[in-house]
Design an enzyme around this catalytic site. Structure first.
Site, mmCIF file in Angstrom:
data_model
loop_
_atom_site.group_PDB
_atom_site.id
_atom_site.type_symbol
_atom_site.label_atom_id
_atom_site.label_comp_id
_atom_site.label_asym_id
_atom_site.label_seq_id
_atom_site.Cartn_x
_atom_site.Cartn_y
_atom_site.Cartn_z
ATOM 1 N N GLY A 106 0.792 -1.226 0.000
ATOM 2 C CA GLY A 106 0.000 0.000 0.000
ATOM 3 C C GLY A 106 0.819 1.268 0.000
ATOM 4 O O GLY A 106 0.299 2.347 0.285
ATOM 5 N N SER A 107 2.112 1.176 -0.351
ATOM 6 C CA SER A 107 2.986 2.357 -0.289
ATOM 7 C C SER A 107 3.032 3.132 -1.598
ATOM 8 O O SER A 107 3.755 4.127 -1.702
ATOM 9 C CB SER A 107 4.403 1.938 0.115
ATOM 10 O OG SER A 107 4.968 1.073 -0.857
ATOM 11 N N ASN A 108 2.290 2.704 -2.607
ATOM 12 C CA ASN A 108 2.314 3.356 -3.913
ATOM 13 C C ASN A 108 1.921 4.828 -3.808
ATOM 14 O O ASN A 108 1.005 5.176 -3.066
ATOM 15 C CB ASN A 108 1.357 2.623 -4.854
ATOM 16 C CG ASN A 108 1.401 3.149 -6.262
ATOM 17 O OD1 ASN A 108 0.720 4.104 -6.591
ATOM 18 N ND2 ASN A 108 2.216 2.536 -7.097
ATOM 19 N N SER A 176 6.830 -2.106 1.818
ATOM 20 C CA SER A 176 6.534 -2.475 0.430
ATOM 21 C C SER A 176 6.937 -3.917 0.197
ATOM 22 O O SER A 176 7.674 -4.507 0.985
ATOM 23 C CB SER A 176 7.259 -1.542 -0.550
ATOM 24 O OG SER A 176 8.660 -1.543 -0.329
ATOM 25 N N GLU A 235 1.731 -2.872 -13.204
ATOM 26 C CA GLU A 235 0.823 -2.298 -12.204
ATOM 27 C C GLU A 235 -0.532 -3.013 -12.116
ATOM 28 O O GLU A 235 -1.581 -2.390 -11.951
ATOM 29 C CB GLU A 235 0.628 -0.799 -12.472
ATOM 30 C CG GLU A 235 1.939 -0.029 -12.388
ATOM 31 C CD GLU A 235 1.784 1.483 -12.541
ATOM 32 O OE1 GLU A 235 0.649 1.975 -12.489
ATOM 33 O OE2 GLU A 235 2.814 2.157 -12.729
ATOM 34 N N GLY A 236 -0.501 -4.333 -12.230
ATOM 35 C CA GLY A 236 -1.724 -5.112 -12.078
ATOM 36 C C GLY A 236 -2.602 -5.187 -13.304
ATOM 37 O O GLY A 236 -3.665 -5.809 -13.265
ATOM 38 N N TYR A 441 16.229 12.878 -7.964
ATOM 39 C CA TYR A 441 15.041 12.683 -7.131
ATOM 40 C C TYR A 441 14.704 14.019 -6.477
ATOM 41 O O TYR A 441 15.445 14.504 -5.632
ATOM 42 C CB TYR A 441 15.382 11.626 -6.077
ATOM 43 C CG TYR A 441 14.237 11.038 -5.309
ATOM 44 C CD1 TYR A 441 13.885 9.710 -5.477
ATOM 45 C CD2 TYR A 441 13.524 11.773 -4.377
ATOM 46 C CE1 TYR A 441 12.848 9.136 -4.746
ATOM 47 C CE2 TYR A 441 12.491 11.219 -3.646
ATOM 48 C CZ TYR A 441 12.161 9.899 -3.835
ATOM 49 O OH TYR A 441 11.134 9.348 -3.113
#
Length: 534
Positions: A106-108, A176, A235-236, A441
């Site tokens: 759930g860290s997306n 993750s 991504e699923g 980044y």
């Protein structure tokens, strides 16, 4: 720098009971089918579980939850225990014309976990957390077969117990999973040595409607267009990844982080470029720009000898060298291997640093960095409490454009802040290096606690991402696409590239049941399909 009083809370977190959670739309027939597959305990429809699985951890996700804008919450959350259960539930959901969204940690942060607004079909979130074992280690080949739902620390503990490591440590490592890393083409802090997840993942198993993809762990292949590459970053949208074969390495004899300073960020970039092209195969080469260096030093812990990251004697030496202390750039370089190998590489890097006007300050700051390296992402909730909207965007460019994209992105961000009349700050570090270029980044923070905060965030995010497109960057280096970044995909990979991706998804998933709306969608830059301006 942004005018926020961190001692005062201005945006309190609402109590969960005050949220208006939409009722589950799970049908009796689908519930019965799922319970028959998983058992009652692992078919959950309570409000808290459903809301937790409705979002990732992007700043927009956090803002929406706080104001009670929950969107299309999953109707049910499933917890399969093995491959057979995943196969059965995928077929059951597709047969019911439901929407299936895989869920790892759930860290997306790019809106890859939520259902599309207005989705009328039943939405099913599949939590892979029970698939959390290292199944096998091929010690001759240096490969491990690992289930996709395992969290980073649990995986490394299992590998370490047998003397191995995968060496993949993204910022989200603590929360993750291996499957999530593969689904988003993740990259870790030590990728200069171990590679990105695309290099590490050599084979995998993925459940698709009515069939299972099995890719053996081969070092290389010329078997047509790479199916493995199609799954990486999907991504699923192609199925549910249940396990993977990955490269693993013996735990190194020596591991150390050395800290260096450069008079400017540009000097640090040039030094990193030289390190990559040298014989020093370091496991990490990182350099922060002037603003991020100030941020790092402001977060340093006090000790007997070092007031933060830099003691007074080192500051005095910098001044003697003619450095502007407002422009200095901090760097961390990591070394692993035998004692003699680390000594050799450290000597090479030391000479390169000196050639680029830098100086070494030893291992102390690196030890502190190691202690705090997973902390920063979790400051965003604290910041939001105080009206500070924070987010990150990352990109890669060839070395020839590395300095330019940094300068132009910073300028574009501050021009937008001036236009909006708000205070904001943006800083950056080079995080991953390659033969031909590097990832930079960017982190930005905006002082806006008004009702327009999400719109302000959209403006900032849009100008940063567009700068990447304008100055030879990519839409993302390792966070993925989701819905947040997909509006820039045609600029990134060309309209023909998006056409190929659309055809791939349509061909595998003609019913649009597998995490629809991710990677390619019809939004506009900076506005996801869940945004108020969509």
């Amino acid at each position: 720098m942004v005018g926020v009083d961190v001692t005062k809370t201005v945006q309190p977190i609402p109590d969960f009971d005050t949220l208006n959670v939409p009722a589950s739309q799970l049908s009796d027939d689908l519930r019965a089918a799922l319970v028959a597959i998983l058992g009652e305990r692992y078919v959950q429809t309570d409000d808290m579980t459903r809301v937790v699985h409705a979002f990732g951890k992007g700043v927009r996700d956090l803002m929406r939850v706080r104001r009670g804008d929950l969107g299309r919450v999953p109707d049910v959350v499933l917890y399969p225990a093995d491959q057979a259960q995943v196969e059965a539930l995928v077929d059951a959901v597709v047969a019911a014309d439901g929407v299936l969204i895989p869920f790892g940690g759930g860290s997306n942060i790019v809106a890859a976990l939520e259902a599309e607004p207005g989705e009328t079909r039943q939405v099913v979130s599949v939590n892979l957390g029970r698939l959390n074992k290292v199944l096998e280690i091929d010690e001759v080949s240096g490969l491990a077969h690992i289930q996709a739902g395992v969290f980073g620390p649990d995986m490394e503990d299992q590998l370490k117990a047998r003397g191995w490591t995968m060496g993949h440590h993204p910022d989200s490592f603590v929360w993750s999973t291996l499957g999530g890393w593969i689904a988003t083409r993740s990259s870790g802090m030590q990728s200069d040595k171990y590679g990105d997840i695309a290099d590490i993942c050599r084979g995998l198993t993925m459940v698709m409607p009515g069939q299972v993809l099995e890719l053996r762990p081969l070092p290389s292949s010329s078997s047509g267009p790479s199916v493995r590459e199609m799954v990486l970053g999907s991504e699923g949208r192609l199925g549910v990844i249940t396990s993977a074969w990955v490269n693993v390495h013996r735990i190194p004899e020596v591991r150390e982080l050395q800290a260096y300073f450069f008079p400017t960020y540009e000097a640090g970039l040039k030094a990193c470029e030289a390190i990559v092209s040298s014989d020093a195969a370091v496991m990490m080469a990182r350099v922060s720009d002037a603003v991020e260096t100030r941020y790092i030093m402001a977060n340093g812990k006090k000790s007997g000898k070092v007031s933060s990251y830099v003691n007074k004697a080192i500051q005095k030496l910098m001044v003697q060298k003619g450095w502007d202390l407002e422009q200095i750039a901090m760097s961390f370089v990591g070394f692993e291997g035998s004692t003699s190998h680390v000594r050799y590489e450290r000597g090479l890097v030391g000479r390169i640093v000196k050639e680029h006007g830098g100086m070494g300050v030893g291992k102390g700051p690196g030890t502190l960095y190691d202690q705090k390296k997973y902390d920063t992402p979790y400051l965003r909730d604290f910041m939001l409490d105080r009206g500070l909207v924070c987010d990150v965007s990352e990109t890669t460019t060839p070395w020839a454009y590395a300095a330019e994209i940094h300068t132009k992105t910073v300028a574009a961000f501050h021009a937008k802040m001036d236009e909006l009349g708000v205070q904001g700050v943006l800083f950056c570090h080079l995080s991953h290096s390659y033969h031909s270029g590097a990832c930079q980044y960017f982190t930005f923070a905006i002082n806006d606690s008004s009702e327009n905060a999400e719109r302000t965030y959209d403006e900032a995010k849009r100008v940063v991402q567009q700068s990447f497109m304008d100055f030879h960057g990519t839409v993302s280096h390792h966070h993925g696409v989701g819905e947040e970044h997909s509006p820039w995909m045609e600029q990134d990979i060309s309209p023909a590239g998006v056409f190929i991706q659309r055809k791939l998804f349509e061909g595998v998933d003609p019913g649009n049941n597998l995490n629809p709306g991710k990677i390619v969608h019809d939004g506009r830059p900076g506005i996801s399909s869940n945004s108020p301006d969509a």
